[in-house]
Design a protein around this motif. Structure first.
Motif, mmCIF file in Angstrom:
data_model
loop_
_atom_site.group_PDB
_atom_site.id
_atom_site.type_symbol
_atom_site.label_atom_id
_atom_site.label_comp_id
_atom_site.label_asym_id
_atom_site.label_seq_id
_atom_site.Cartn_x
_atom_site.Cartn_y
_atom_site.Cartn_z
ATOM 1 N N THR A 17 0.857 -0.869 -0.106
ATOM 2 C CA THR A 17 -0.041 0.026 0.207
ATOM 3 C C THR A 17 0.740 1.706 0.067
ATOM 4 O O THR A 17 0.465 2.016 -1.008
ATOM 5 N N GLU A 18 1.915 0.927 0.805
ATOM 6 C CA GLU A 18 3.211 1.954 0.390
ATOM 7 C C GLU A 18 3.409 2.787 -0.065
ATOM 8 O O GLU A 18 3.632 3.884 -0.756
ATOM 9 N N GLY A 21 1.465 4.166 -2.955
ATOM 10 C CA GLY A 21 0.736 5.868 -2.429
ATOM 11 C C GLY A 21 2.421 6.244 -2.671
ATOM 12 O O GLY A 21 2.364 7.827 -3.581
#
Length: 82
Positions: A17-18, A21
């Motif tokens: 997820t990071e 992003g």
């Protein structure tokens, strides 16, 4: 930039997820050069960690499949215990 969790303490999903992003942020072209470089560096570290984890999981699956194959079918196993 907020305090970042150490990569080795992140779950696979958190790291993924990071990374997603960071990619979105870098693609937006809204960061200064220095911030872009910091984010890129973090992204590379996340990617390396994710690839390492996937490789380890792949090896685990291969071991498990090998164990299943070595057991043979039920008909091949000795069932003469009485």
């Amino acid at each position: 930039m907020t305090e970042q969790k150490p990569i080795d303490e992140m779950s696979f999903r958190e790291a993924m997820t990071e990374l997603e992003g960071i990619v979105t942020l870098l693609e937006s072209n809204t960061l200064e050069l220095e911030d872009s470089l910091k984010n890129y560096e973090r992204g590379v570290a996340l990617l390396a960690s994710l690839q390492k984890r996937l490789s380890a999981a792949d090896q685990q699956v291969e071991v498990l499949v090998g164990e299943l194959a070595s057991r043979g079918s039920d008909e091949e196993q000795d069932t003469t215990l009485s």
